[in-house]
Structures are given as C-alpha cells and as structure tokens.
Design an enzyme around this catalytic site. Structure first.
Site, PDB file in Angstrom:
ATOM      1  N   ASP A   1      39.060 -22.573  -1.618  1.00 59.72           N
ATOM      2  CA  ASP A   1      38.310 -23.798  -1.372  1.00 59.72           C
ATOM      3  C   ASP A   1      39.144 -25.017  -1.768  1.00 59.72           C
ATOM      4  OD1 ASP A   1      35.993 -22.570  -0.401  1.00 59.72           O
ATOM      5  OD2 ASP A   1      35.263 -22.182  -2.427  1.00 59.72           O
TER       6      ASP A   1
ATOM      7  N   TYR B   1      41.709 -14.329 -10.758  1.00 58.41           N
ATOM      8  CA  TYR B   1      41.369 -15.741 -10.924  1.00 58.41           C
ATOM      9  C   TYR B   1      41.117 -16.077 -12.389  1.00 58.41           C
ATOM     10  CZ  TYR B   1      40.194 -15.434  -5.914  1.00 58.41           C
ATOM     11  OH  TYR B   1      40.212 -15.221  -4.558  1.00 58.41           O
TER      12      TYR B   1
ATOM     13  N   ASP C   1      28.988 -24.270  -6.542  1.00 57.40           N
ATOM     14  CA  ASP C   1      30.140 -24.864  -7.216  1.00 57.40           C
ATOM     15  C   ASP C   1      29.854 -26.327  -7.505  1.00 57.40           C
ATOM     16  OD1 ASP C   1      30.744 -26.427  -4.897  1.00 57.40           O
ATOM     17  OD2 ASP C   1      31.886 -24.774  -4.046  1.00 57.40           O
TER      18      ASP C   1
ATOM     19  N   ARG D   1      32.168 -17.955  -6.760  1.00 56.15           N
ATOM     20  CA  ARG D   1      31.002 -18.843  -6.826  1.00 56.15           C
ATOM     21  C   ARG D   1      29.718 -18.039  -6.975  1.00 56.15           C
ATOM     22  NH1 ARG D   1      30.660 -21.965  -1.659  1.00 56.15           N
ATOM     23  NH2 ARG D   1      32.166 -20.521  -0.777  1.00 56.15           N
TER      24      ARG D   1
END
Length: 323
Positions: A51, A79, A93, A185
C-alpha cells in the site's frame, strides 16, 4: 547478487531484478514505474503489492525477468508493523475513516500474548473491502469508495511467526511472517476485535519477500544517484541468480538451440533430475528446475514429467545475449 545488465534481441534495457526499498507515499505501480524509467526498461512489474503508506521490500522485475513473477508471488513475506488499539477504521489502516473508538486500559496488556498466539498457524481471514482484489474486473477499493463495498469470501492463510516486539499502549509493535495473500490490516483489525477494543494498522514495513531481505534493497534516491552518475554498481540481480533455491540443470549449445526453437527436451538433452523426481507420482507437488548454460545465463524454467521422461516449459528466455 549484483549482475551486469543483460539485453535481448527482442527487448531493450536490462533483464533482471531490482530489490527496491519502497518509500512511503508511492503506490507499488508508481515505484516500479520510476525504476522502469530510470533503467530504460521496456517492461516492468512487481511481485506483491505494498500500500502507498507502507515501505520496504518490493521485488521489481525488468523485461524478461517479469516472466518469473509467479515464483516470487507465492513466497512468504515478513513485516514489521504497528497495531494502534482503540480506534477502528473502515480501511483497517490509518488512511481510513474512524468507525469506532474504545478505551484501551492497562488490563489489555495481560491478554496480548494469548490473543496473538491465536493467530499463529493456519487461519481464516476475510480480505478487506478496501483492497486491490477485483470484483467483475473492478478493484474492491474503487467499489468501496463509490459506496458499493463488496465482501470477498474468507480464505485460508498461514502465519508462520507472530511476535510482539514492544508494547507502548495504545500501540503494539510486532513482527509477522506469513503466506502470500495475507492482509496485515485484517490481522490488526481481528486482533483488536478479539481484545475488545478494536484497532487498525498504523505502520507497515516489509522486511523480506520471497527470500529477498531489506538488507539487499536499494532506495529510489540512491538508485537515481547511481544511474545519474553512471556508476557500475546498480544492484541488478540476473534472472538465473534470482532463483537461488531452485535446482539447476546445465544446457550445452545444442540444448539451448532446442530451447530457442521450442523443441521439447528429454533426458537425452539434460541430465536427469534427482532420483526421487524420476519416479514420483504425477499427483505430487510440482517441482521446478532452472536451465542455465555454462555462462550461467538462464534459458528456461521447466517441470519434469516422470512418465514421459520429458521436460515441460514454464517460461523461456530465448536468444539471451550478455550485455
């Protein structure tokens, strides 16, 4: 694994992989477009969308290397992320509209480890309505912005590792390794729900994608400087070097000519694969092999058919010429 540029008769610019440290504020497509223009590639793509607010490893494939995308898309991702408790948003988010606020008390801290453990292993996850998945050819986020959100069916994903690194309420810093198709998310929203206070993803950085780590990535500013000053150390990974875990078969000149002409290969052309692959049932998991020549240039990725004793092409890199 830097390599010199490779070109082909059918494409202009380099063939290979650039591991980009994508900056915040650019979409994955915009970041790849910058790399494409900088290196003069005719074709470019990426393996795994980040994103715009996220940063980190973006595997950029140039020219013929775009044919390898299927092997990178399926790989695990790692991540570093921040979960902001107490605030739920419509996008899950920090870019979305707040839809719920709940108090975050210190009592929640005692439940964190147990709740996080619930999400390790194989889980069922519902993709967010604001995502790049498509419905009848239209990305879900576009439909959601038009007030017509579409909920895709839940699907199974795998969380290989999930570790809390720091707790600074209302923020939880954590690290996750997961299968392709996992939405961090959604993971944050689900953890917030189970804690009873809601939550959303406030920061995201991808540190590994299909075996390519952040330590091998280059940021756009550095890449631009190297190209502008004509430095030779642009970190382009050759197609052959981009698949380090794949078993290798060596082709001689006669075999590369056959590949160039699309001729099916047999055990007369290439050494046989591992003994267990010679006799494996056709229903077993597909195993891929990369074919390189004596100059370590990639010519094809193939699978082996044990009954016919032949190799089937998955992707081919004909007429490779070192640049």
């Amino acid at each position: 694994m830097p390599a010199s540029f490779e070109t082909t008769k059918k494409s202009l610019g380099p063939n290979g992989i650039i591991i980009l440290d994508k900056p915040e504020g650019l979409s994955s497509a915009q970041a790849v477009g910058r790399v494409k223009r900088l290196l003069g590639a005719r074709k470019a793509g990426h393996a795994g969308t980040l994103d715009p607010f996220a940063t980190g490893v973006l595997v950029c494939m140039l020219n013929q290397a775009t044919r390898l995308g299927r092997f990178f898309l399926a790989g695990e991702k790692t991540y570093s992320a921040v979960l902001r408790l107490g605030i739920a948003t419509d996008t899950q988010d920090g870019t979305g509209q707040v839809i719920e606020r709940q108090p975050v008390t210190t009592r929640i801290e005692k439940r964190l480890a147990g709740v996080f453990r619930r999400f390790e292993g194989e889980i069922v996850q519902t993709p967010p309505a604001y995502s790049a998945l498509k419905h009848k050819g239209v990305p879900l986020y576009k439909l959601a912005r038009r007030g017509r959100p579409v909920q895709k069916p839940a699907r199974r994903v795998r969380i290989s590792a999930l570790r809390i690194e720091a707790v600074k309420l209302p923020e939880i810093y954590f690290r996750v390794t997961c299968s392709a198709g996992t939405y961090i998310r959604s993971l944050c929203a689900d953890i917030g729900r189970d804690l009873g206070c809601g939550g959303h993803l406030s920061q995201l950085r991808r540190t590994d994608s299909s075996g390519f780590g952040i330590d091998t990535a280059i940021d756009l500013a550095d890449l631009e400087k190297r190209v502008r000053t004509r430095r030779a150390d642009v970190p382009l990974i050759s197609p052959a070097a981009a698949l380090p875990g794949m078993e290798t078969l060596i082709a001689d000149a006669d075999t590369t000519r056959k590949i160039n002409n699309g001729v099916r290969l047999t055990l007369d052309d290439l050494a046989p694969p591992a003994p267990q692959d010679l006799n494996k049932p056709a229903s077993d998991e597909t195993r891929f092999y990369k074919i390189i020549d004596l100059r370590k240039r990639l010519w094809a990725v193939v699978t082996f058919q044990p009954q016919a004793k032949t190799y089937d092409y998955c992707c081919v890199f004909p007429e490779t010429v070192a640049g």
